[in-house]
Scaffold this motif. Structure first.
Motif, short mmCIF file in Angstrom:
data_model
loop_
_atom_site.label_atom_id
_atom_site.label_comp_id
_atom_site.label_asym_id
_atom_site.label_seq_id
_atom_site.Cartn_x
_atom_site.Cartn_y
_atom_site.Cartn_z
N TYR A 73 33.88 31.78 18.33
CA TYR A 73 34.10 31.59 16.89
C TYR A 73 35.05 32.65 16.34
N LEU A 74 35.71 33.37 17.23
CA LEU A 74 36.69 34.40 16.89
C LEU A 74 36.07 35.61 16.20
N GLN A 75 34.79 35.83 16.45
CA GLN A 75 34.10 36.99 15.89
C GLN A 75 33.97 38.07 16.96
N PRO A 95 25.73 31.07 21.97
CA PRO A 95 27.19 31.21 22.06
C PRO A 95 27.78 32.23 21.10
N ARG A 96 27.10 32.51 20.01
CA ARG A 96 27.61 33.54 19.10
C ARG A 96 27.46 34.94 19.68
N ASP A 133 29.16 18.16 11.28
CA ASP A 133 27.73 18.09 10.93
C ASP A 133 26.82 18.68 11.99
N ASP A 134 27.33 18.96 13.18
CA ASP A 134 26.49 19.44 14.28
C ASP A 134 27.26 20.49 15.08
N GLN A 135 26.78 21.73 15.05
CA GLN A 135 27.42 22.81 15.80
C GLN A 135 27.25 22.66 17.31
N ASN A 136 26.25 21.89 17.73
CA ASN A 136 26.08 21.56 19.15
C ASN A 136 26.04 22.82 20.02
N TYR A 137 25.24 23.79 19.60
CA TYR A 137 25.25 25.11 20.23
C TYR A 137 24.95 25.07 21.72
N ARG A 146 27.10 25.90 27.24
CA ARG A 146 27.37 25.45 28.60
C ARG A 146 28.87 25.48 28.90
N VAL A 147 29.69 25.12 27.92
CA VAL A 147 31.14 25.15 28.15
C VAL A 147 31.63 26.57 28.37
N VAL A 148 31.26 27.49 27.47
CA VAL A 148 31.81 28.85 27.55
C VAL A 148 31.26 29.63 28.74
#
Length: 271
Positions: free
Chosen positions: A74-76, A88-89, A189-193, A198-200
């Motif tokens: 999320y570029l944080q 993921p955050r 509507d869905d961040q799908n965390y 799994r992707v990252v």
């Protein structure tokens, strides 16, 4: 160079908005963008213009700002201690690039000629489905040259608020430097965390689409809800890519402090 000497008008007849050829081209590209979340326009600029743009970039490279960062997708630069460690955050990834801001390379560069040409800007507006786009008015942001030398890469990330991103490949890497995208990783509507996690963390590489970006190709993609990255560059050839920023309203400028982080400090003039 004249704009007509930059854009491949034989393949991309964009001058006459009323022509059937342009209408068919724009409609096809718009449908591809809606379906795939990206569209690639190979050989968008002519070889002589590409060669000139590469030479301008190489000449300016010593003035590039080295960006080494460790961020989440999320570029944080910092995670959230209230969330689980594997959220993921809280997964920070390394990235490194060299950034040539708008004011760091030649005003005669074909990249700038292309950026400021109204037929190109209107073509992009029609493809992404807006009435009008405007040039960015910031001294650093309008069009950049993003350079990847051996070992450089861009980690998985979402674009923050951009409705679309537009890039032009000027020089590809010998090995690596592949642009990969996972379309529709999340929705508004869905961040799908869980899926993002799994992707990252590399658990579903089969879902990543390799977007063809040979030298001279223009790419428009929607990166706000689709994770994307550039794999590590190998070999001796610098990967050079133009990044174009258009706006939905005129006279948009960026935050100077943010610009200093992304593009490097600027000389301050007293008075």
């Amino acid at each position: 160079m004249r704009p007509e000497d930059v854009v491949n008008l034989d393949t991309y007849p964009i001058l006459d908005r009323s022509s059937p050829a342009r209408t068919a081209l724009v409609n096809r590209l718009r449908k591809e963008l809606e379906t795939n979340q990206f569209v690639s326009l190979p050989d968008f600029i002519l070889p002589a213009a590409r060669d000139r743009a590469v030479a301008d970039a190489v000449e300016a490279l010593p003035r590039a700002h080295q960006n080494n960062s460790r961020r989440n997708c999320y570029l944080q630069r910092q995670g959230d201690p209230s969330l689980p460690e594997d959220h993921p955050r809280n997964i920070l990834l390394n990235a490194s690039t060299k950034m040539l801001a708008y004011d760091r390379f030649s005003d005669a560069s074909p990249v700038k000629v292309l950026y400021h040409w109204e037929p190109v800007r209107q073509m992009v507006a029609d493809i992404v489905g807006v009435e009008t786009l405007y040039d960015n008015a910031d001294p650093c942001q309008p069009v950049n040259l993003l350079c990847y030398e051996p070992g450089d890469s861009s980690a998985w990330h979402f674009d923050s608020v951009n409705a679309f991103t537009m890039t032009l490949m000027l020089q590809a890497a010998e090995v690596g430097g592949e642009f990969e995208m996972v379309p529709n990783t999340r929705t508004d509507d869905d961040q799908n965390y869980e899926y993002v996690r799994r992707v990252v963390t590399g658990q579903c590489p089969q879902d990543a689409v390799a977007v063809a970006r040979e030298a001279g190709s223009l790419c428009i993609f929607r990166g706000c809800n689709s994770l994307h990255r550039v794999s590590p560059v190998e070999g001796d050839t610098t990967r050079i890519m133009g990044v174009f920023v258009y706006e939905n309203e005129p006279n948009v400028v960026g935050d100077p402090e943010v610009n200093a982080t992304v593009y490097g400090e600027r000389d301050r003039v007293a008075g």
